[in-house]
Motif scaffolding. Sequence first.
Motif, PDB file in Angstrom:
ATOM      1  N   ILE A  96     -11.672 -44.773 -20.008  1.00 53.33           N
ATOM      2  CA  ILE A  96     -12.105 -45.625 -18.824  1.00 53.33           C
ATOM      3  C   ILE A  96     -11.907 -44.985 -17.477  1.00 53.33           C
ATOM      4  N   GLY A  97     -13.024 -45.296 -16.788  1.00 58.51           N
ATOM      5  CA  GLY A  97     -13.188 -44.667 -15.521  1.00 58.51           C
ATOM      6  C   GLY A  97     -13.573 -43.226 -15.382  1.00 58.51           C
ATOM      7  N   HIS A 101     -16.291 -43.311  -9.237  1.00 58.64           N
ATOM      8  CA  HIS A 101     -16.144 -44.696  -8.578  1.00 58.64           C
ATOM      9  C   HIS A 101     -15.187 -45.079  -7.797  1.00 58.64           C
ATOM     10  N   ASP A 103     -12.715 -48.668  -7.007  1.00 56.27           N
ATOM     11  CA  ASP A 103     -12.492 -49.807  -8.051  1.00 56.27           C
ATOM     12  C   ASP A 103     -12.961 -51.309  -7.220  1.00 56.27           C
ATOM     13  N   LEU A 116      -1.588 -46.354 -10.063  1.00 50.32           N
ATOM     14  CA  LEU A 116      -1.472 -45.786 -11.590  1.00 50.32           C
ATOM     15  C   LEU A 116      -0.261 -45.299 -11.933  1.00 50.32           C
ATOM     16  N   THR A 128      -7.038 -36.767 -13.129  1.00 48.64           N
ATOM     17  CA  THR A 128      -7.753 -37.386 -12.251  1.00 48.64           C
ATOM     18  C   THR A 128      -8.358 -36.709 -11.117  1.00 48.64           C
ATOM     19  N   TRP A 242      -1.235 -34.919 -14.362  1.00 45.98           N
ATOM     20  CA  TRP A 242      -0.394 -35.797 -14.561  1.00 45.98           C
ATOM     21  C   TRP A 242       0.650 -35.536 -15.383  1.00 45.98           C
ATOM     22  N   TRP A 250      -4.029 -44.890  -4.848  1.00 45.24           N
ATOM     23  CA  TRP A 250      -5.346 -44.448  -4.026  1.00 45.24           C
ATOM     24  C   TRP A 250      -5.923 -45.418  -3.126  1.00 45.24           C
ATOM     25  N   HIS A 257     -12.658 -41.858  -7.429  1.00 48.26           N
ATOM     26  CA  HIS A 257     -11.901 -41.329  -8.346  1.00 48.26           C
ATOM     27  C   HIS A 257     -12.590 -41.042  -9.719  1.00 48.26           C
ATOM     28  N   ALA A 259     -11.600 -40.052 -13.950  1.00 49.03           N
ATOM     29  CA  ALA A 259     -10.749 -39.745 -15.032  1.00 49.03           C
ATOM     30  C   ALA A 259     -11.329 -38.784 -15.911  1.00 49.03           C
ATOM     31  N   ARG A 268      -3.557 -41.006 -24.217  1.00 55.11           N
ATOM     32  CA  ARG A 268      -3.277 -41.101 -22.840  1.00 55.11           C
ATOM     33  C   ARG A 268      -2.961 -42.810 -22.505  1.00 55.11           C
ATOM     34  N   ARG A 272      -2.069 -49.784 -14.759  1.00 55.40           N
ATOM     35  CA  ARG A 272      -2.841 -49.915 -13.312  1.00 55.40           C
ATOM     36  C   ARG A 272      -2.678 -51.045 -12.590  1.00 55.40           C
TER      37      ARG A 272
HETATM   38  C1  SIN Z   1      -9.447 -45.688 -13.182  1.00 51.23           C
HETATM   39  O1  SIN Z   1     -10.703 -45.426 -13.040  1.00 51.23           O
HETATM   40  O2  SIN Z   1      -8.798 -46.768 -12.659  1.00 51.23           O
HETATM   41  C2  SIN Z   1      -8.604 -44.710 -14.008  1.00 51.23           C
HETATM   42  C3  SIN Z   1      -8.136 -43.448 -13.466  1.00 51.23           C
HETATM   43  C4  SIN Z   1      -7.550 -42.568 -14.568  1.00 51.23           C
HETATM   44  O3  SIN Z   1      -7.362 -43.250 -15.557  1.00 51.23           O
HETATM   45  O4  SIN Z   1      -7.140 -41.523 -14.165  1.00 51.23           O
END
Ligand code: SIN
Length: 281
Positions: A96-97, A101, A103, A116, A128, A242, A250, A257, A259, A268, A272
């Motif tokens: 995800i992510g 992008h 949010d 997060l 990230t 991490w 953030w 950001h 991922a 993982r 959030r």
């Molecule tokens: C996200 O895009 O909110 C997640 C970022 C991540 O999992 O590092």
Amino acid sequence: MISFSTINVKPLSGYVEAEIDGINLKKISKKQFEEIKIAFGEYGVIFFRNQSLSPQEEITFAEYWGNININRFFSNLEGYPKIALVSKEPNQKKNIGGAWHTDHTYDLEPAMGSNLFAHQVPKNGGDTMFSTMYAAYETLSDGLKDTLKNLYGRHSSRHVFGKSRAERNDDTVGRIINSDLANHDTIHPVIITHPDTGRKAFFVNPTFTLGFQGWSDEVSKSLLQYLYSHATKPEFTCRFKWEEGSVAFWDNRSTWHLAVNDYHGKKRLMHRITIDGTRLT
Ligand code: SIN
């Protein structure tokens, strides 16, 4: 250089990101939180390590920043609708992510920031990346700044969380939900004035922006591509590794950001919590 008296702030790159230590997020004094907020404004994303927070303590920390904005597309931690799950199992390929992008830009009032909390992370990989939209804007030519200042970006959730994703039936099923609610499109200025710092920042992003208002997607694409490659130049970015117990917060108005999806076969799991924002001008 700003000096802090109740927290230790260690910048992690030239423009963006700082790690803060000497603090237990379960017990923050008023003065410490004032300084954390200053560091957040300055660095765009802040990190804390070695925290051990229960779900309710995660919510309490998030609420220091404002009202919680429940993400309608992410599944939640059972019993805690305010906590969205950002997870990938060993047998899943998509994360995800995984593209640049910021949010919730498909909302009229995009999220102010996101917390997060790392619960399970691979030994290697799963970092990230962040990029600063202040420096990305400030380093453009005056001519381009002048063109962008009159433009609005069209943002949408449909192509990311909507029916077309649901029809792909990929391994995000169950992690991404409510495809029928992915009907939010909106416009925001391409250059915003940050509501807290007063600095100007880029406010388009490769995941949710479809094009410029009054321009077709196709014509928008070449200028957007230029802006995206400029905004992700290595000097504007930083990468966070991490550990379990790491926490990030953030600023969605001044950073992007991504991922990194380089840990197939490992689990993982992150919690959030996203904070309400305001309309941007
Ligand atoms: C996200 O895009 O909110 C997640 C970022 C991540 O999992 O590092």
